[in-house]
Motif scaffolding. Structure first.
Motif, PDB file in Angstrom:
ATOM      1  N   LEU A  84       0.851  -1.180   0.000  1.00  5.09           N
ATOM      2  CA  LEU A  84       0.000   0.000   0.000  1.00  5.09           C
ATOM      3  C   LEU A  84       0.885   1.227   0.000  1.00  5.09           C
ATOM      4  O   LEU A  84       1.837   1.322   0.764  1.00  5.09           O
ATOM      5  N   CYS A  85       0.563   2.174  -0.876  1.00  4.87           N
ATOM      6  CA  CYS A  85       1.351   3.389  -1.018  1.00  4.87           C
ATOM      7  C   CYS A  85       0.440   4.602  -0.880  1.00  4.87           C
ATOM      8  O   CYS A  85      -0.763   4.522  -1.156  1.00  4.87           O
ATOM      9  N   GLY A 130       3.324  11.155  -3.857  1.00  7.55           N
ATOM     10  CA  GLY A 130       4.662  11.058  -3.276  1.00  7.55           C
ATOM     11  C   GLY A 130       5.244   9.668  -3.395  1.00  7.55           C
ATOM     12  O   GLY A 130       4.609   8.742  -3.888  1.00  7.55           O
ATOM     13  N   PRO A 131       6.473   9.522  -2.903  1.00  6.17           N
ATOM     14  CA  PRO A 131       7.160   8.232  -3.013  1.00  6.17           C
ATOM     15  C   PRO A 131       6.566   7.190  -2.075  1.00  6.17           C
ATOM     16  O   PRO A 131       5.887   7.522  -1.106  1.00  6.17           O
ATOM     17  N   CYS A 132       6.854   5.944  -2.371  1.00 10.44           N
ATOM     18  CA  CYS A 132       6.359   4.838  -1.545  1.00 10.44           C
ATOM     19  C   CYS A 132       7.536   4.049  -1.000  1.00 10.44           C
ATOM     20  O   CYS A 132       8.374   3.576  -1.761  1.00 10.44           O
ATOM     21  N   ALA A 133       7.602   3.921   0.300  1.00  9.91           N
ATOM     22  CA  ALA A 133       8.666   3.150   0.941  1.00  9.91           C
ATOM     23  C   ALA A 133       8.106   1.978   1.730  1.00  9.91           C
ATOM     24  O   ALA A 133       8.819   1.331   2.480  1.00  9.91           O
ATOM     25  N   ALA A 134       6.827   1.693   1.553  1.00 10.95           N
ATOM     26  CA  ALA A 134       6.183   0.613   2.309  1.00 10.95           C
ATOM     27  C   ALA A 134       6.763  -0.737   1.906  1.00 10.95           C
ATOM     28  O   ALA A 134       7.126  -0.947   0.750  1.00 10.95           O
ATOM     29  N   PRO A 135       6.836  -1.657   2.859  1.00 14.54           N
ATOM     30  CA  PRO A 135       7.301  -3.002   2.514  1.00 14.54           C
ATOM     31  C   PRO A 135       6.206  -3.774   1.764  1.00 14.54           C
ATOM     32  O   PRO A 135       5.028  -3.431   1.836  1.00 14.54           O
ATOM     33  N   TYR A 136       6.617  -4.808   1.078  1.00 13.57           N
ATOM     34  CA  TYR A 136       5.665  -5.671   0.370  1.00 13.57           C
ATOM     35  C   TYR A 136       5.119  -6.719   1.325  1.00 13.57           C
ATOM     36  O   TYR A 136       5.815  -7.192   2.215  1.00 13.57           O
ATOM     37  N   THR A 137       3.876  -7.085   1.105  1.00 15.30           N
ATOM     38  CA  THR A 137       3.225  -8.163   1.845  1.00 15.30           C
ATOM     39  C   THR A 137       3.059  -9.334   0.897  1.00 15.30           C
ATOM     40  O   THR A 137       2.561  -9.162  -0.222  1.00 15.30           O
ATOM     41  N   LEU A 138       3.486 -10.504   1.336  1.00 14.71           N
ATOM     42  CA  LEU A 138       3.348 -11.707   0.531  1.00 14.71           C
ATOM     43  C   LEU A 138       1.899 -12.160   0.590  1.00 14.71           C
ATOM     44  O   LEU A 138       1.345 -12.368   1.666  1.00 14.71           O
ATOM     45  N   GLY A 139       1.283 -12.282  -0.562  1.00 17.79           N
ATOM     46  CA  GLY A 139      -0.100 -12.724  -0.657  1.00 17.79           C
ATOM     47  C   GLY A 139      -0.163 -14.224  -0.873  1.00 17.79           C
ATOM     48  O   GLY A 139       0.741 -14.963  -0.488  1.00 17.79           O
ATOM     49  N   PRO A 140      -1.202 -14.676  -1.546  1.00 12.78           N
ATOM     50  CA  PRO A 140      -1.422 -16.117  -1.683  1.00 12.78           C
ATOM     51  C   PRO A 140      -0.367 -16.817  -2.534  1.00 12.78           C
ATOM     52  O   PRO A 140       0.179 -16.250  -3.467  1.00 12.78           O
ATOM     53  N   ASN A 142      -2.874   3.840  -3.092  1.00 14.95           N
ATOM     54  CA  ASN A 142      -2.394   3.184  -4.295  1.00 14.95           C
ATOM     55  C   ASN A 142      -1.897   1.812  -3.873  1.00 14.95           C
ATOM     56  O   ASN A 142      -1.213   1.680  -2.858  1.00 14.95           O
ATOM     57  N   VAL A 143      -2.251   0.803  -4.632  1.00 18.33           N
ATOM     58  CA  VAL A 143      -1.811  -0.558  -4.337  1.00 18.33           C
ATOM     59  C   VAL A 143      -0.947  -1.025  -5.500  1.00 18.33           C
ATOM     60  O   VAL A 143      -1.339  -0.924  -6.658  1.00 18.33           O
ATOM     61  N   GLU A 144       0.247  -1.497  -5.165  1.00 15.46           N
ATOM     62  CA  GLU A 144       1.203  -2.000  -6.155  1.00 15.46           C
ATOM     63  C   GLU A 144       1.260  -3.521  -6.036  1.00 15.46           C
ATOM     64  O   GLU A 144       1.441  -4.044  -4.935  1.00 15.46           O
ATOM     65  N   VAL A 145       1.086  -4.217  -7.144  1.00 17.69           N
ATOM     66  CA  VAL A 145       1.011  -5.682  -7.148  1.00 17.69           C
ATOM     67  C   VAL A 145       2.028  -6.245  -8.131  1.00 17.69           C
ATOM     68  O   VAL A 145       2.251  -5.678  -9.200  1.00 17.69           O
ATOM     69  N   PHE A 146       2.638  -7.381  -7.762  1.00 23.11           N
ATOM     70  CA  PHE A 146       3.487  -8.126  -8.684  1.00 23.11           C
ATOM     71  C   PHE A 146       3.398  -9.600  -8.331  1.00 23.11           C
ATOM     72  O   PHE A 146       2.824  -9.968  -7.303  1.00 23.11           O
TER      73      PHE A 146
END
Length: 134
Positions: free
Chosen positions: A57-58, A62-72, A100-104
């Protein structure tokens, strides 16, 4: 191929190369992508084990420094990959909020090798109601 299609690959693969996109509905994201089908040397995959979706979640500016959460973690449709995946991820964006949600996505083979990240897709999750009419 549809718009927003990217193709992801295993570490054994040359570059990330699968289709990934998501549609937010409230705080639930429906994430879709295609499993990889080739290794980096161009040979067909024969040992695909699973794929994983990750997100962060960002702020909406502005910039995003949030960590990624591992999903399924999703089991491969076949050892040779190529399956069309659709999975849901619930993100912590509550009523009256937006982000803003960033997904990969990544892929893993049966030897535990993890692919590079697919391209990242970012979309706004909007749970803010409009002001009342005047």
């Amino acid at each position: 191929m549809r718009p927003w299609t990217l193709i992801l690959t295993l570490i054994l693969l040359a570059t990330p190369a699968w289709a990934i996109d998501f549609t937010p509905t409230g705080s639930v994201l429906t994430v879709t992508y295609l499993e990889p089908t080739t290794n980096t040397d161009g040979s067909p995959i024969n040992d695909l084990a699973s794929t994983n979706v990750s997100y962060r979640l960002c702020p909406t500016s502005g910039p995003c420094a949030a960590p990624y959460t591992l999903g399924p973690n999703i089991a491969a449709t076949a050892p040779t990959g190529g399956g069309s995946i659709s999975t849901q991820v619930t993100v912590p964006v509550g009523p009256g909020q937006e982000a803003n949600v960033e997904v990969f996505a990544t892929a893993t083979d049966t030897s535990g090798n993890v692919s590079p990240e697919s391209a990242h897709v970012t979309k706004r999750v909007d749970r803010l109601p409009p002001s009342p009419p005047q």
